[in-house]
Design a protein around this motif. Sequence first.
Motif, mmCIF file in Angstrom:
data_model
loop_
_atom_site.group_PDB
_atom_site.id
_atom_site.type_symbol
_atom_site.label_atom_id
_atom_site.label_comp_id
_atom_site.label_asym_id
_atom_site.label_seq_id
_atom_site.Cartn_x
_atom_site.Cartn_y
_atom_site.Cartn_z
ATOM 1 N N GLU A 193 -71.713 -45.383 40.083
ATOM 2 C CA GLU A 193 -72.301 -46.256 38.918
ATOM 3 C C GLU A 193 -73.950 -46.164 38.780
ATOM 4 O O GLU A 193 -74.357 -45.999 37.613
ATOM 5 C CB GLU A 193 -71.928 -47.859 39.242
ATOM 6 N N VAL A 199 -74.634 -42.829 37.006
ATOM 7 C CA VAL A 199 -74.215 -42.805 35.745
ATOM 8 C C VAL A 199 -75.142 -43.473 34.868
ATOM 9 O O VAL A 199 -75.828 -43.049 33.695
ATOM 10 C CB VAL A 199 -72.768 -43.151 35.513
ATOM 11 N N GLU A 200 -75.507 -44.703 35.285
ATOM 12 C CA GLU A 200 -76.805 -45.479 34.640
ATOM 13 C C GLU A 200 -77.979 -44.518 34.506
ATOM 14 O O GLU A 200 -78.617 -44.764 33.565
ATOM 15 C CB GLU A 200 -76.855 -46.830 35.596
ATOM 16 N N TYR A 260 -78.364 -41.541 34.506
ATOM 17 C CA TYR A 260 -78.145 -40.341 33.590
ATOM 18 C C TYR A 260 -78.343 -40.783 32.228
ATOM 19 O O TYR A 260 -78.984 -40.272 31.293
ATOM 20 C CB TYR A 260 -76.882 -39.609 33.840
ATOM 21 N N TYR A 261 -77.738 -42.037 31.806
ATOM 22 C CA TYR A 261 -77.895 -42.533 30.436
ATOM 23 C C TYR A 261 -79.105 -42.862 30.219
ATOM 24 O O TYR A 261 -79.684 -42.680 28.843
ATOM 25 C CB TYR A 261 -76.725 -43.504 30.140
ATOM 26 N N ARG A 262 -79.976 -43.480 31.035
ATOM 27 C CA ARG A 262 -81.248 -44.005 30.721
ATOM 28 C C ARG A 262 -82.150 -42.595 30.614
ATOM 29 O O ARG A 262 -83.031 -42.630 29.530
ATOM 30 C CB ARG A 262 -81.702 -44.830 31.934
ATOM 31 N N HIS A 263 -81.972 -41.535 31.307
ATOM 32 C CA HIS A 263 -82.730 -40.598 31.059
ATOM 33 C C HIS A 263 -82.226 -39.565 30.048
ATOM 34 O O HIS A 263 -83.274 -38.809 29.389
ATOM 35 C CB HIS A 263 -83.076 -39.614 32.279
ATOM 36 N N ALA A 264 -80.910 -39.406 29.762
ATOM 37 C CA ALA A 264 -80.756 -38.654 28.586
ATOM 38 C C ALA A 264 -81.316 -39.172 27.288
ATOM 39 O O ALA A 264 -81.534 -38.303 26.169
ATOM 40 C CB ALA A 264 -79.210 -38.772 28.546
ATOM 41 N N LYS A 265 -81.332 -40.433 26.950
ATOM 42 C CA LYS A 265 -81.864 -41.105 25.875
ATOM 43 C C LYS A 265 -83.429 -40.611 25.816
ATOM 44 O O LYS A 265 -83.749 -40.146 24.585
ATOM 45 C CB LYS A 265 -82.006 -42.545 25.707
ATOM 46 N N GLU A 312 -83.389 -36.737 24.568
ATOM 47 C CA GLU A 312 -83.078 -36.395 23.259
ATOM 48 C C GLU A 312 -84.055 -36.054 22.615
ATOM 49 O O GLU A 312 -84.010 -34.790 21.654
ATOM 50 C CB GLU A 312 -82.239 -37.501 22.538
ATOM 51 N N TYR A 350 -74.420 -31.524 21.795
ATOM 52 C CA TYR A 350 -73.476 -32.122 22.499
ATOM 53 C C TYR A 350 -72.380 -31.346 22.587
ATOM 54 O O TYR A 350 -71.672 -30.732 21.477
ATOM 55 C CB TYR A 350 -73.321 -33.396 21.723
#
Length: 93
Positions: free
Chosen positions: A45, A48-49, A51-56, A59, A67
């Motif tokens: 978890e 994953v959190e 990942y999403y924080r850094h993916a934004k 971008e 994608y």
Amino acid sequence: MERLSQRRIDPITGERYHTTFRPAPTPEIQARLRQNPRDTEENVEKRVEAYYRHAKELEGFYEDAFYVNADQDPHVVFEFIESCIIKPIPLKK
């Protein structure tokens, strides 16, 4: 979450198993299986959190990225990636 948190490894043979999708063939093997500490639900978890924080953040840096829905047949994924490289899809700006 399920795919990662239920992975197990046999410390004797190095063989990898999954409690749902590829269970150990015998109770003896099942008894000696070990879980990597990184694969606990709590750790997955957190990853994953992150990942999403850094993916934004990334971008904007990788404006030409596309994608890929990798939850498909490998041949379909390959064809999509190939089509993006050979004939890029126009981006909405």
